[in-house]
Write a protein that holds these residues in place. Structure first.
Motif, PDB file in Angstrom:
ATOM      1  N   ILE B  12       4.695  33.374  14.469  1.00  0.00           N
ATOM      2  CA  ILE B  12       4.375  34.385  15.492  1.00  0.00           C
ATOM      3  C   ILE B  12       4.552  33.741  16.860  1.00  0.00           C
ATOM      4  CG2 ILE B  12       2.547  35.785  16.511  1.00  0.00           C
ATOM      5  CD1 ILE B  12       1.363  36.119  13.772  1.00  0.00           C
ATOM      6  N   VAL B  13       5.306  34.373  17.724  1.00  0.00           N
ATOM      7  CA  VAL B  13       5.468  33.881  19.088  1.00  0.00           C
ATOM      8  C   VAL B  13       5.196  35.023  20.038  1.00  0.00           C
ATOM      9  CG1 VAL B  13       7.002  32.823  20.780  1.00  0.00           C
ATOM     10  CG2 VAL B  13       7.232  32.244  18.364  1.00  0.00           C
ATOM     11  N   ARG B  14       4.215  34.822  20.905  1.00  0.00           N
ATOM     12  CA  ARG B  14       3.899  35.875  21.861  1.00  0.00           C
ATOM     13  C   ARG B  14       3.888  35.274  23.257  1.00  0.00           C
ATOM     14  NH1 ARG B  14      -0.987  38.194  18.526  1.00  0.00           N
ATOM     15  NH2 ARG B  14       0.177  39.274  16.886  1.00  0.00           N
ATOM     16  N   TYR B  15       4.518  35.957  24.187  1.00  0.00           N
ATOM     17  CA  TYR B  15       4.498  35.514  25.571  1.00  0.00           C
ATOM     18  C   TYR B  15       3.579  36.414  26.377  1.00  0.00           C
ATOM     19  CZ  TYR B  15       8.928  33.194  24.466  1.00  0.00           C
ATOM     20  OH  TYR B  15       9.915  32.436  23.917  1.00  0.00           O
ATOM     21  N   PRO B  16       2.686  35.825  27.156  1.00  0.00           N
ATOM     22  CA  PRO B  16       1.876  36.700  28.008  1.00  0.00           C
ATOM     23  C   PRO B  16       2.715  37.206  29.170  1.00  0.00           C
ATOM     24  CG  PRO B  16       1.353  34.402  28.421  1.00  0.00           C
ATOM     25  CD  PRO B  16       2.357  34.413  27.305  1.00  0.00           C
ATOM     26  N   GLN B  31      -1.008  42.094  28.849  1.00  0.00           N
ATOM     27  CA  GLN B  31      -0.007  42.525  27.877  1.00  0.00           C
ATOM     28  C   GLN B  31       0.742  41.320  27.357  1.00  0.00           C
ATOM     29  OE1 GLN B  31       2.148  45.434  30.274  1.00  0.00           O
ATOM     30  NE2 GLN B  31       1.554  46.934  28.742  1.00  0.00           N
ATOM     31  N   GLU B  32       1.238  41.455  26.162  1.00  0.00           N
ATOM     32  CA  GLU B  32       1.985  40.365  25.570  1.00  0.00           C
ATOM     33  C   GLU B  32       3.314  40.861  25.068  1.00  0.00           C
ATOM     34  OE1 GLU B  32      -0.976  37.098  23.691  1.00  0.00           O
ATOM     35  OE2 GLU B  32      -0.707  38.966  22.581  1.00  0.00           O
ATOM     36  N   ILE B  33       4.304  39.993  25.187  1.00  0.00           N
ATOM     37  CA  ILE B  33       5.594  40.295  24.568  1.00  0.00           C
ATOM     38  C   ILE B  33       5.538  39.726  23.156  1.00  0.00           C
ATOM     39  CG2 ILE B  33       8.052  39.829  24.631  1.00  0.00           C
ATOM     40  CD1 ILE B  33       7.915  39.620  27.578  1.00  0.00           C
ATOM     41  N   HIS B  34       5.657  40.594  22.177  1.00  0.00           N
ATOM     42  CA  HIS B  34       5.629  40.136  20.782  1.00  0.00           C
ATOM     43  C   HIS B  34       7.041  39.752  20.378  1.00  0.00           C
ATOM     44  CE1 HIS B  34       1.518  41.831  19.924  1.00  0.00           C
ATOM     45  NE2 HIS B  34       1.798  42.288  21.107  1.00  0.00           N
ATOM     46  N   ALA B  35       7.431  38.559  20.742  1.00  0.00           N
ATOM     47  CA  ALA B  35       8.820  38.175  20.510  1.00  0.00           C
ATOM     48  C   ALA B  35       9.103  37.983  19.019  1.00  0.00           C
ATOM     49  CB  ALA B  35       9.136  36.894  21.269  1.00  0.00           C
ATOM     50  N   VAL B  36       8.203  37.314  18.336  1.00  0.00           N
ATOM     51  CA  VAL B  36       8.370  37.080  16.905  1.00  0.00           C
ATOM     52  C   VAL B  36       7.053  37.446  16.244  1.00  0.00           C
ATOM     53  CG1 VAL B  36       8.872  35.397  15.108  1.00  0.00           C
ATOM     54  CG2 VAL B  36       9.994  35.202  17.329  1.00  0.00           C
ATOM     55  N   GLU B  37       7.113  38.335  15.256  1.00  0.00           N
ATOM     56  CA  GLU B  37       5.877  38.865  14.679  1.00  0.00           C
ATOM     57  C   GLU B  37       5.809  38.654  13.191  1.00  0.00           C
ATOM     58  OE1 GLU B  37       3.001  40.846  15.548  1.00  0.00           O
ATOM     59  OE2 GLU B  37       3.400  39.656  17.331  1.00  0.00           O
ATOM     60  N   GLY B  38       5.709  37.431  12.779  1.00  0.00           N
ATOM     61  CA  GLY B  38       5.576  37.219  11.342  1.00  0.00           C
ATOM     62  C   GLY B  38       6.918  37.068  10.647  1.00  0.00           C
ATOM     63  N   VAL B  39       7.560  35.952  10.896  1.00  0.00           N
ATOM     64  CA  VAL B  39       8.866  35.685  10.283  1.00  0.00           C
ATOM     65  C   VAL B  39       8.729  34.542   9.294  1.00  0.00           C
ATOM     66  CG1 VAL B  39      11.079  34.596  10.797  1.00  0.00           C
ATOM     67  CG2 VAL B  39      10.349  36.580  12.097  1.00  0.00           C
ATOM     68  N   SER B  40       9.243  34.730   8.116  1.00  0.00           N
ATOM     69  CA  SER B  40       9.210  33.679   7.090  1.00  0.00           C
ATOM     70  C   SER B  40      10.580  33.526   6.474  1.00  0.00           C
ATOM     71  CB  SER B  40       8.210  34.030   5.974  1.00  0.00           C
ATOM     72  OG  SER B  40       6.964  34.356   6.508  1.00  0.00           O
ATOM     73  N   PHE B  41      11.015  32.302   6.337  1.00  0.00           N
ATOM     74  CA  PHE B  41      12.273  32.061   5.624  1.00  0.00           C
ATOM     75  C   PHE B  41      12.327  30.589   5.241  1.00  0.00           C
ATOM     76  CE2 PHE B  41      14.412  29.753   9.003  1.00  0.00           C
ATOM     77  CZ  PHE B  41      13.846  30.258  10.165  1.00  0.00           C
ATOM     78  N   SER B  42      13.274  30.264   4.406  1.00  0.00           N
ATOM     79  CA  SER B  42      13.464  28.860   4.049  1.00  0.00           C
ATOM     80  C   SER B  42      14.952  28.538   4.095  1.00  0.00           C
ATOM     81  CB  SER B  42      12.915  28.579   2.646  1.00  0.00           C
ATOM     82  OG  SER B  42      13.687  29.281   1.702  1.00  0.00           O
ATOM     83  N   LEU B  43      15.220  27.265   4.261  1.00  0.00           N
ATOM     84  CA  LEU B  43      16.602  26.827   4.393  1.00  0.00           C
ATOM     85  C   LEU B  43      16.750  25.525   3.637  1.00  0.00           C
ATOM     86  CD1 LEU B  43      19.340  27.253   5.791  1.00  0.00           C
ATOM     87  CD2 LEU B  43      18.442  26.032   7.756  1.00  0.00           C
ATOM     88  N   VAL B  66      11.223  26.820  15.956  1.00  0.00           N
ATOM     89  CA  VAL B  66      11.500  25.805  14.931  1.00  0.00           C
ATOM     90  C   VAL B  66      11.698  24.445  15.592  1.00  0.00           C
ATOM     91  CG1 VAL B  66      13.245  25.054  13.280  1.00  0.00           C
ATOM     92  CG2 VAL B  66      12.409  27.382  13.217  1.00  0.00           C
ATOM     93  N   LEU B  67      12.284  24.458  16.780  1.00  0.00           N
ATOM     94  CA  LEU B  67      12.514  23.212  17.503  1.00  0.00           C
ATOM     95  C   LEU B  67      11.293  22.779  18.297  1.00  0.00           C
ATOM     96  CD1 LEU B  67      16.025  24.119  18.819  1.00  0.00           C
ATOM     97  CD2 LEU B  67      15.547  22.093  17.510  1.00  0.00           C
ATOM     98  N   ARG B  68      10.215  23.540  18.174  1.00  0.00           N
ATOM     99  CA  ARG B  68       8.992  23.256  18.919  1.00  0.00           C
ATOM    100  C   ARG B  68       9.248  23.259  20.415  1.00  0.00           C
ATOM    101  NH1 ARG B  68       4.514  20.744  17.064  1.00  0.00           N
ATOM    102  NH2 ARG B  68       3.865  21.282  19.175  1.00  0.00           N
ATOM    103  N   LEU B  69      10.089  24.143  20.866  1.00  0.00           N
ATOM    104  CA  LEU B  69      10.319  24.256  22.309  1.00  0.00           C
ATOM    105  C   LEU B  69       9.480  25.366  22.911  1.00  0.00           C
ATOM    106  CD1 LEU B  69      14.170  23.750  22.477  1.00  0.00           C
ATOM    107  CD2 LEU B  69      12.402  22.154  23.165  1.00  0.00           C
ATOM    108  N   VAL B  70       8.862  26.182  22.075  1.00  0.00           N
ATOM    109  CA  VAL B  70       7.922  27.197  22.560  1.00  0.00           C
ATOM    110  C   VAL B  70       6.664  27.129  21.713  1.00  0.00           C
ATOM    111  CG1 VAL B  70       9.715  28.773  23.358  1.00  0.00           C
ATOM    112  CG2 VAL B  70       8.828  28.992  21.058  1.00  0.00           C
ATOM    113  N   GLN B  71       5.585  27.661  22.287  1.00  0.00           N
ATOM    114  CA  GLN B  71       4.326  27.700  21.558  1.00  0.00           C
ATOM    115  C   GLN B  71       4.402  28.761  20.482  1.00  0.00           C
ATOM    116  OE1 GLN B  71       2.183  25.413  21.896  1.00  0.00           O
ATOM    117  NE2 GLN B  71       0.771  25.863  23.571  1.00  0.00           N
ATOM    118  N   ALA B  72       3.982  28.412  19.285  1.00  0.00           N
ATOM    119  CA  ALA B  72       4.046  29.391  18.208  1.00  0.00           C
ATOM    120  C   ALA B  72       2.864  29.227  17.275  1.00  0.00           C
ATOM    121  CB  ALA B  72       5.346  29.214  17.429  1.00  0.00           C
TER     122      ALA B  72
END
Lengths: 316, 330, 325
Positions: B12-16, B31-43, B66-72
């Motif tokens: 989950i990634v949300r930006y205020p 308000q928050e931007i819900h950029a990513v709301e519950g994504v699951s996958f494997s590689l 995934v690169l830890r460049l944003v708070q998640a």
């Protein structure tokens, strides 16, 4: 699988620095004002550096009566103490220019550091630093310089510091703006994704982009610093043992040169200050124009295309 | 069965959104931007997964998370190790494992760095290769791997002396030199000329075949279908369909995917098909619709769709169990 | 048979380079457009397609030299240079620029920016212009009330529609569009292509669509010309270009497009286009061509007519070559 290196149409080879220098040279070449400015500046710097060798007379030599006319004592007459104006101009150049350059250096270093830190780290740091900058910007320069110089006492280094402490703000703003924009470039983000630390990013990726703009700004700052030094010297706040152009003007007005009609004691130092400032401004602005890519005009701007006669179709 | 390298769970990634002073005084809710709301996958190793979607769907944000460049929030496991909450100190060695290449080949290289310096920099940052000669050798080796041969021809060049395709290869080399396990490719060819794209994509394919896991972000379904093993279609912060690449493209199940496939321009002018052109544009991630996020634009939506929020599940008409979709009708 | 609306004959454009050299950006382009036709101009970066349509608008800078004829309704509008092009600009031939959606004035309402060209060209003024602006917005699928809004309140797709509306403000006969959908999502792109199709059908508008994206042209246009190194290397109906390409570049360009349904391998074209600041000897594509033979690097191929409105510039189409080789 090999890839052939093909030159794209119109791509020049060579190092980034060399291209930059070439571009700057190309722009300066097209602006005669910048060439003239650079030449004038170079002339003054040479005179200042070699003054001890080329000045006709020593710093405190009296060669005639006070206010000797240019006719009697060519080329520029004598000041209120009987010293040769031309020599004094040369000796004075050393102080005026030195203070100007030194104060600019102080200003650039403070301003550059503040700008980089504020622009790179952003957030609270940015806000705090920018409020401090605004504070310094809001202070009227000359009155503050007078007060500080009066309190600290008249010494050349005090003057340099005082001027430097008030000039750094414009540099800080320009540097901050540039750093902020460079920080968003993809290659900086990439470096961070690679794991580069802040120091590395600042010194190897950000500063090289800031440096050219800083150079242009420095030249313009020098102009202001020289002006400030002249003003301070005129007000009697500079080192009394050193002679500078401002001091010359002060001596002249203080000894009633105007009522004596001795224009040659006031006009030459004033003209020198004006010339140096003008030269710095011409060069500085030309550099800014050269280094600011946004000023390149878009291809759609003009509609002045030229109509050429029909080509004969080659027999293909 | 390929060994799983990356597992993302409930990301989950949300930006205020910044409130103005007046709004803060009036105590309006942030308000928050819900950029990513519950994504699951494997590689898995040697696998290429394409995250496909339009702008605002959250695919780039997912990669950045995934690169830890944003708070998640959520779990990110790399090689079994949970990297989602690791501190910055421990992150640096981990960065060696995950590398990224960007969309813009003209902006992703520092114009003042020669090719040699650009590819060497990661080695210096991570203290790899004891001596200059060792590093130089690694650099030359990597340049060959990406098809820039002979390396001597390219080592001393500046980015502006290279074509777009070559710059992108340099960027890939700079990513490869650390021997990462996972490569994130954000629209790697969308800014390259058409005739050059296949070369770069084939290179990525070769790297994948040699064991590199690749997470490719793209808006181009055709490219994804050709080069990826699996495709995950994203809409408004969620994965709405996922499965083997060819299967997704030839047998799409989710109405959004079907619509996308129908409007992708086809090169053959004689192949006409019914295009499902959705009205309007992707809504703002600030105001996410209730129930199924796609229902306002969905051609087959019913009342239930505005209430129930379907999760990814194996599709009824999919050819394999791995073909998942998030729709009440699949 | 539709009437001819725009014809271009032997268009050349040169750009002056700093050191006294010249870049031959457009090398003898011919075009022949009918009313209501949707024509595609396709090629990769540097091929000269944008320069060509800028020349049609007369929007080239003073470093550009142009020769040839641009015949609009029987009159050569290029013959008098800027003087003869100006009266027709925007009124008969208008353009949607690359990145037009980002080129709106942020401090003016969209409606005001639509009214401006109308008033400037004397098409309508005051209230009549405002009403016309509303109608234009409706025509491109935007509610007329939104004319009072500012550009930042529009989404990207809507701004692009507004840009199209602006181009249509003076009811031109020909609309040139430079990569209008390149920066848009595929769904929005579909909407815009749909809009352009409708406009050209309903208004009899001739459309010239410039892009590097071949499939988009295949969707929208009935005919197209492929440009390479400043010249047209093949032109014809879309089906012909796809199913019977007669220039290797056309063939290879189609081969570089991934087709999701097919299993065909995607190809790349090695090498790079030639420099246009030097004279090109022989066929410009020869160094990269997979079927080049002795004649190719020596002699420049002429554009030959291979069928009804199908042209290609390749020696393989020339009976002389096939007899000799």
């Amino acid at each position: 699988m090999s890839t052939v290196l093909e030159h794209e149409p119109g791509v020049e080879t060579g190092s980034s620095t060399r291209r930059l220098r070439a571009a700057i040279w190309a722009i300066l070449k097209d602006r005669p004002s910048a060439i003239v400015g650079a030449a004038v500046l170079a002339l003054f710097v040479l005179v200042a550096v070699f003054a001890p060798l080329i000045a006709p007379h020593g710093l405190h030599e009296r060669i005639g009566p006070p206010f000797g006319t240019p006719g009697a004592y060519p080329p520029l007459g004598l000041d209120d103490g009987g010293g040769d104006i031309l020599s004094l101009l040369m000796w004075g150049a050393r102080i005026s220019l030195m203070v100007g350059f030194a104060a600019s250096l102080v200003a650039i270093m403070i301003g550059g550091t503040v700008g980089v830190i504020a622009g790179y780290f952003g957030g609270v740091t940015d806000t705090v630093l920018m409020r401090i900058t605004d504070y310094f910007l809001a202070i009227p320069d000359v009155p503050l310089m007078i007060v500080v110089a009066a309190i600290w006492g008249p010494s050349l280094w005090h003057i340099v510091l005082v001027i430097g402490l008030l000039l750094w703000t414009s540099t800080a703003r320009i540097v901050r703006a540039q750093v902020k924009s460079v920080r968003e470039r993809v290659y900086v983000k990439r470096a961070r994704a690679l794991g580069a630390g802040n120091a590395r990013i600042i010194f190897r990726h950000v500063l090289p982009q800031v440096a050219p703009l800083l150079v242009a700004n420095t030249v313009l700052t020098i102009a202001v610093a020289i002006f400030d030094e002249t003003a301070l010297a005129f007000l009697g706040l500079s080192d009394p043992s050193k002679i500078s152009w401002g001091k010359m003007i002060k001596n002249a007005t203080g000894s009633a040169a105007v009522s004596a009609g001795a224009w040659w004691t006031i006009v030459p130092p004033g003209v020198c200050v004006a010339l140096v400032i003008l030269a710095c401004t011409l060069v500085g602005q030309a550099l800014e124009d050269a280094l600011n890519p946004r000023l390149r005009v878009a291809h759609l701007a003009a509609r002045g295309f030229r109509l050429l006669p029909r080509m004969l179709r080659d027999d293909k | 069965m390929t060994e799983t390298l990356l597992e993302v769970e409930d990301l989950i990634v949300r930006y205020p959104v910044h409130r103005g002073l007046m709004a803060a005084l009036r105590r309006r809710a942030r308000q928050e931007i819900h950029a990513v709301e519950g994504v699951s996958f494997s590689l898995g190793r040697g696998e290429m997964l394409a995250l496909v979607g339009e702008s605002g769907c959250g695919k780039t944000t997912t990669a950045q998370a995934v690169l830890r460049l944003v708070q998640a929030q959520g779990q990110i496991r790399l090689g079994g190790q949970d990297i989602s909450t690791v501190g910055h100190r421990e992150l640096r060695p981990l960065r060696r494992q995950v590398q990224i290449i960007y969309q813009d080949p003209y902006e992703s290289l520092d114009p003042r760095f020669r090719v040699r310096d650009a590819v060497e920099e990661p080695l210096i940052i991570h203290n790899i290769g004891g001596s200059k000669e060792e590093r130089r050798a690694l650099v030359a080796n990597t340049l060959e791997r990406v098809g820039l041969t002979p390396p001597d021809l390219f080592l001393d060049r500046y980015p502006h002396e290279l074509s777009g395709g070559q710059r992108q290869r340099v960027a890939i080399a700079a990513a490869l030199v650390l021997e990462p396990q996972l490569l994130v490719a954000d629209e790697p060819v969308s800014m390259l000329d058409v005739s050059v794209r296949a070369g770069v994509l084939s290179l990525l394919d070769e790297l994948r075949a040699s064991g590199l896991a690749i997470l490719m972000i793209t808006h181009d379904l055709s490219t994804a279908a050709h080069f990826a093993d699996r495709i995950a279609v994203m809409y408004l912060g969620r994965i709405v369909e996922e499965g083997p690449a060819r299967e997704i493209v030839q047998n799409p199940q989710h109405p959004y995917t079907k619509a996308l496939m129908s409007v992708v321009p086809k090169a053959d002018p004689l192949k006409r098909r019914r295009r499902v052109i959705l009205q309007g544009e992707t809504p703002n991630p600030i105001n996410v619709p209730t129930g199924c996020r796609f229902h306002p634009r969905c051609p087959i939506a019913v009342d239930r769709c505005s209430v129930e929020d379907p999760q990814l599940h194996p599709t009824v008409e999919g050819k394999t169990q791995e073909h998942l979709a998030a729709c009440l009708f699949t | 048979m539709s009437e001819q609306v725009l014809a271009v004959e032997d268009l050349h454009v040169w750009f002056d380079l700093p050191k006294g050299e010249r870049l031959h950006a457009v090398q003898g382009v011919d075009l022949d457009l009918e009313a209501g036709e949707r024509f595609g101009l396709v090629g990769e970066s540097g091929c000269g397609k944008t320069t060509t349509i800028l020349a049609l608008m007369g929007l080239l800078p003073s470093s550009a030299g142009v020769s040839g004829s641009i015949i609009l309704d029987g009159e050569d509008i290029l013959a008098g240079g800027e003087r003869s092009m100006r009266p027709h600009r925007w009124k008969d031939i208008a353009m949607v620029f690359q990145g037009a959606m980002n080129a709106f004035n942020p401090v003016q309402t969209v409606g005001a920016q639509l009214v401006e060209p109308m008033e400037f060209h004397g098409v309508a003024t005051g209230d009549a212009a405002k009403r016309a602006a509303g109608e234009l917005l409706e025509m491109v699928g935007i509610a007329p009330e939104r004319a009072e809004r500012y550009p930042h309140e529009f989404s990207g797709g809507m701004r692009q529609r507004a840009a199209i509306a602006m181009a249509l403000a003076c009811s031109p006969k020909v609309l040139l569009a430079d990569e209008p959908t390149t920066a848009l999502d595929v769904m929005v792109q579909a909407q815009i292509l749909d809009l352009l199709t409708r406009l050209s059908d309903e208004l009899g508008l001739t459309l010239v669509f410039v892009t590097h994206d071949l499939p988009v042209i295949a969707e929208l246009c009935s005919r197209a010309a492929v440009m390479y190194a400043g010249e047209i290397v093949e032109a014809g109906a879309m089906e012909t270009l796809y199913h019977d390409p007669r220039h290797p570049y056309t063939r290879m360009l189609f081969g570089a497009i991934p087709d999701p349904e097919g299993e065909r391998e995607v190809l790349s074209i090695p090498g790079a286009p030639p420099r246009l600041d030097r004279e090109i000897v022989g066929c410009p594509f020869a160094p990269r061509c997979d079927v080049a033979f002795e004649r190719c690097p020596v002699e420049r191929p002429a554009l030959l007519e291979l069928g009804p409105r199908h042209y290609a510039a390749c020696h393989h189409n020339d009976p002389v070559s096939t007899v000799a080789s």
